[in-house]
Design a protein around this motif. Structure first.
Motif, PDB file in Angstrom:
ATOM      1  N   HIS A  69     -12.599  22.647  17.641  1.00  0.00           N
ATOM      2  CA  HIS A  69     -13.257  21.904  16.579  1.00  0.00           C
ATOM      3  C   HIS A  69     -14.382  22.677  15.908  1.00  0.00           C
ATOM      4  CE1 HIS A  69     -10.802  18.872  18.221  1.00  0.00           C
ATOM      5  NE2 HIS A  69     -11.526  18.695  19.307  1.00  0.00           N
ATOM      6  N   ALA A  70     -15.188  23.379  16.690  1.00  0.00           N
ATOM      7  CA  ALA A  70     -16.304  24.122  16.100  1.00  0.00           C
ATOM      8  C   ALA A  70     -15.792  25.230  15.187  1.00  0.00           C
ATOM      9  CB  ALA A  70     -17.182  24.693  17.212  1.00  0.00           C
ATOM     10  N   ALA A  71     -14.800  25.973  15.656  1.00  0.00           N
ATOM     11  CA  ALA A  71     -14.238  27.057  14.842  1.00  0.00           C
ATOM     12  C   ALA A  71     -13.553  26.508  13.601  1.00  0.00           C
ATOM     13  CB  ALA A  71     -13.259  27.890  15.667  1.00  0.00           C
ATOM     14  N   ALA A  72     -12.857  25.366  13.745  1.00  0.00           N
ATOM     15  CA  ALA A  72     -12.176  24.766  12.594  1.00  0.00           C
ATOM     16  C   ALA A  72     -13.189  24.319  11.544  1.00  0.00           C
ATOM     17  CB  ALA A  72     -11.332  23.577  13.047  1.00  0.00           C
ATOM     18  N   ALA A  73     -14.297  23.726  11.975  1.00  0.00           N
ATOM     19  CA  ALA A  73     -15.320  23.276  11.028  1.00  0.00           C
ATOM     20  C   ALA A  73     -15.905  24.465  10.265  1.00  0.00           C
ATOM     21  CB  ALA A  73     -16.420  22.521  11.773  1.00  0.00           C
ATOM     22  N   GLU A  74     -16.159  25.551  10.961  1.00  0.00           N
ATOM     23  CA  GLU A  74     -16.715  26.746  10.325  1.00  0.00           C
ATOM     24  C   GLU A  74     -15.720  27.352   9.335  1.00  0.00           C
ATOM     25  OE1 GLU A  74     -18.376  31.180  11.616  1.00  0.00           O
ATOM     26  OE2 GLU A  74     -18.032  29.637  13.130  1.00  0.00           O
ATOM     27  N   CYS A  75     -14.457  27.440   9.740  1.00  0.00           N
ATOM     28  CA  CYS A  75     -13.438  28.045   8.894  1.00  0.00           C
ATOM     29  C   CYS A  75     -13.187  27.203   7.646  1.00  0.00           C
ATOM     30  CB  CYS A  75     -12.155  28.223   9.690  1.00  0.00           C
ATOM     31  SG  CYS A  75     -10.843  29.118   8.815  1.00  0.00           S
ATOM     32  N   THR A  76     -13.073  25.888   7.816  1.00  0.00           N
ATOM     33  CA  THR A  76     -12.797  25.028   6.663  1.00  0.00           C
ATOM     34  C   THR A  76     -13.986  24.990   5.701  1.00  0.00           C
ATOM     35  OG1 THR A  76     -13.498  23.063   7.919  1.00  0.00           O
ATOM     36  CG2 THR A  76     -11.134  23.583   7.879  1.00  0.00           C
ATOM     37  N   ALA A  77     -15.207  25.108   6.222  1.00  0.00           N
ATOM     38  CA  ALA A  77     -16.377  25.126   5.350  1.00  0.00           C
ATOM     39  C   ALA A  77     -16.364  26.380   4.472  1.00  0.00           C
ATOM     40  CB  ALA A  77     -17.655  25.066   6.188  1.00  0.00           C
ATOM     41  N   GLU A  78     -16.056  27.528   5.069  1.00  0.00           N
ATOM     42  CA  GLU A  78     -15.956  28.767   4.275  1.00  0.00           C
ATOM     43  C   GLU A  78     -14.854  28.649   3.233  1.00  0.00           C
ATOM     44  OE1 GLU A  78     -14.691  33.484   4.629  1.00  0.00           O
ATOM     45  OE2 GLU A  78     -15.004  32.320   6.473  1.00  0.00           O
ATOM     46  N   ASN A  79     -13.723  28.087   3.662  1.00  0.00           N
ATOM     47  CA  ASN A  79     -12.587  27.956   2.760  1.00  0.00           C
ATOM     48  C   ASN A  79     -12.922  27.041   1.577  1.00  0.00           C
ATOM     49  OD1 ASN A  79      -9.936  28.443   1.973  1.00  0.00           O
ATOM     50  ND2 ASN A  79      -9.165  26.658   3.054  1.00  0.00           N
ATOM     51  N   ALA A  99     -10.768  20.506   5.246  1.00  0.00           N
ATOM     52  CA  ALA A  99     -12.148  20.221   5.629  1.00  0.00           C
ATOM     53  C   ALA A  99     -12.281  18.779   6.119  1.00  0.00           C
ATOM     54  CB  ALA A  99     -13.077  20.472   4.445  1.00  0.00           C
ATOM     55  N   GLY A 100     -11.620  17.842   5.433  1.00  0.00           N
ATOM     56  CA  GLY A 100     -11.667  16.448   5.865  1.00  0.00           C
ATOM     57  C   GLY A 100     -11.028  16.247   7.225  1.00  0.00           C
ATOM     58  N   ALA A 101      -9.888  16.905   7.450  1.00  0.00           N
ATOM     59  CA  ALA A 101      -9.212  16.800   8.747  1.00  0.00           C
ATOM     60  C   ALA A 101     -10.073  17.374   9.859  1.00  0.00           C
ATOM     61  CB  ALA A 101      -7.864  17.517   8.692  1.00  0.00           C
ATOM     62  N   ALA A 102     -10.752  18.484   9.577  1.00  0.00           N
ATOM     63  CA  ALA A 102     -11.602  19.107  10.599  1.00  0.00           C
ATOM     64  C   ALA A 102     -12.766  18.206  10.968  1.00  0.00           C
ATOM     65  CB  ALA A 102     -12.112  20.461  10.097  1.00  0.00           C
ATOM     66  N   VAL A 103     -13.393  17.579   9.973  1.00  0.00           N
ATOM     67  CA  VAL A 103     -14.513  16.670  10.248  1.00  0.00           C
ATOM     68  C   VAL A 103     -14.027  15.477  11.071  1.00  0.00           C
ATOM     69  CG1 VAL A 103     -16.205  15.107   9.222  1.00  0.00           C
ATOM     70  CG2 VAL A 103     -15.823  17.365   8.213  1.00  0.00           C
ATOM     71  N   LEU A 104     -12.858  14.939  10.724  1.00  0.00           N
ATOM     72  CA  LEU A 104     -12.304  13.812  11.472  1.00  0.00           C
ATOM     73  C   LEU A 104     -12.021  14.189  12.916  1.00  0.00           C
ATOM     74  CD1 LEU A 104     -11.032  10.984  11.706  1.00  0.00           C
ATOM     75  CD2 LEU A 104      -8.918  11.969  10.798  1.00  0.00           C
ATOM     76  N   MET A 105     -11.377  15.338  13.127  1.00  0.00           N
ATOM     77  CA  MET A 105     -11.047  15.764  14.481  1.00  0.00           C
ATOM     78  C   MET A 105     -12.295  16.020  15.307  1.00  0.00           C
ATOM     79  SD  MET A 105      -7.740  15.924  15.087  1.00  0.00           S
ATOM     80  CE  MET A 105      -7.290  17.269  16.176  1.00  0.00           C
ATOM     81  N   LEU A 106     -13.330  16.510  14.645  1.00  0.00           N
ATOM     82  CA  LEU A 106     -14.579  16.791  15.339  1.00  0.00           C
ATOM     83  C   LEU A 106     -15.314  15.506  15.714  1.00  0.00           C
ATOM     84  CD1 LEU A 106     -16.547  19.070  16.228  1.00  0.00           C
ATOM     85  CD2 LEU A 106     -17.551  18.945  13.943  1.00  0.00           C
ATOM     86  N   GLY A 107     -14.965  14.399  15.033  1.00  0.00           N
ATOM     87  CA  GLY A 107     -15.684  13.155  15.263  1.00  0.00           C
ATOM     88  C   GLY A 107     -17.026  13.156  14.583  1.00  0.00           C
ATOM     89  N   GLY A 108     -17.102  13.846  13.442  1.00  0.00           N
ATOM     90  CA  GLY A 108     -18.361  13.979  12.732  1.00  0.00           C
ATOM     91  C   GLY A 108     -18.588  12.867  11.723  1.00  0.00           C
TER      92      GLY A 108
END
Length: 338
Positions: A69-79, A99-108
């Motif tokens: 989740h942490a890596a996905a959030a960082e990658c999607t933010a750059e993208n 980016a939306g999927a990453a935030v959801l998976m992270l529970g943010g």
């Protein structure tokens, strides 16, 4: 299967070729391989181009599927930043979905996830080149809609996604949209309906060789078994999904599905079974390979008698992966393991 060769990294079209393999890596259980190549390609060429956005998109989907989740959030933010800078509407819509999927998976921030997914859905509406991403966006938007207390709206979005897939003959994402319908059904207190969705999804995943999807379906069916009071069956299914997931490259320290984490249902099942019975059933599940786990989950074969001391089937795991599986069986939580 076509895979990148070492000489591809330095070629001008390397990132485009890697991005084209994103569905193979995420859908066929080659997550670690995909992450390896994408990391190399992105490090070798950092120019802010559309090709980099597509490669970041592919990496984002690998990371989301792995549950890193942490890596996905960082990658999607750059993208997302790069897509906005380039100003291509389709690239921006795709980046917004990820980016939306990453935030959801992270529970943010679920409100932010919902807004990003709505932006993505609007940008992808009617797209011929990103029809699959449009269906993925509708499914993920259904889950944030459910989080916002609108199960009827969530199911309507799932139905739209399923129709979208059926019209195009896409079985891969159809299976995931069925998962989402199962989540909605479970939330509405309809466990038999949720189980039916999970069984249909598992059948589709297995037909097309989608290992990560099969793992998710096994998890869903474990929840269904627990809901019906069959905790030993649930523990076997959890053991099977855990071992197969590790072999496919899923992150065992941070696995989390769209709707809820695995830790709470595992702890509930363990407390009702007792540690000894849970461990025996969990270890029995770990010894099942994918084919046997699918057959067991589908009800076509009974569980085997536990065999003390035998090794789990499937791809050999690293020492850390083996340690994680052993610690889960012993009752440690993901937080304690990490």
């Amino acid at each position: 299967m076509v895979r990148p060769r070492s000489g591809l990294v330095g070629r001008p079209d390397a990132r485009r070729a890697a991005a084209a393999l994103r569905y193979y890596w995420t859908g066929c259980g080659a997550l670690s391989e995909g992450r390896h190549w994408l990391d190399r390609l992105l490090a070798a060429d950092s120019r802010p181009t559309a090709a980099r956005v597509r490669a970041l998109s592919a990496r984002s989907r690998v990371l989301i599927t792995q549950a890193d989740h942490a890596a996905a959030a960082e990658c999607t933010a750059e993208n997302l930043r790069l897509a906005r800078t380039l100003g291509d509407p389709l690239l921006l819509a795709t980046a917004s979905y990820e980016a939306g999927a990453a935030v959801l998976m992270l529970g943010g921030d679920l409100a932010r996830a919902h807004a990003l997914l709505e932006e993505a859905a609007a940008g992808l509406a009617g797209s011929a080149t990103e029809a699959l991403t449009a269906a993925m966006t509708l499914t993920t938007l259904a889950l944030t809609t459910l989080h916002h207390g609108d199960p009827a709206g969530a199911q309507r979005l799932c139905t739209r996604a399923q129709q979208h897939c059926r019209e195009r003959g896409d079985r891969w994402w159809l299976a995931y949209s069925l998962h989402a319908s199962g989540v909605v059904a479970a939330h509405q207190g309809a466990p038999e309906e949720a189980e039916a969705y999970a069984r249909e999804a598992l059948s589709l995943h297995n037909e097309i060789g989608d290992v990560s999807g099969s793992v998710a379906a096994l998890d869903d069916l474990a929840d269904a078994a627990a809901s019906s009071g069959d905790d030993e069956r649930a523990a076997r299914l959890i053991g099977g999904s855990f071992e197969i997931g590790l072999s496919a490259g899923l992150d065992a320290d941070a696995r989390r599905r769209y709707w809820r984490g695995r830790e709470t249902p595992i702890e509930t099942i363990r407390s009702r079974c007792g540690q000894e019975r849970f461990t025996a059933a969990f270890e029995d599940g770990r010894r099942m390979g994918l084919d046997e786990a699918v057959a067991f989950a589908s009800g076509t074969v009974p569980a085997r008698e536990p065999v003390v001391g035998s090794e789990p089937a499937g791809v050999p795991l690293t020492r850390r992966e083996r340690e994680v599986a052993d610690l889960v069986a012993q009752g440690m939580s993901n937080r304690e393991i990490a």
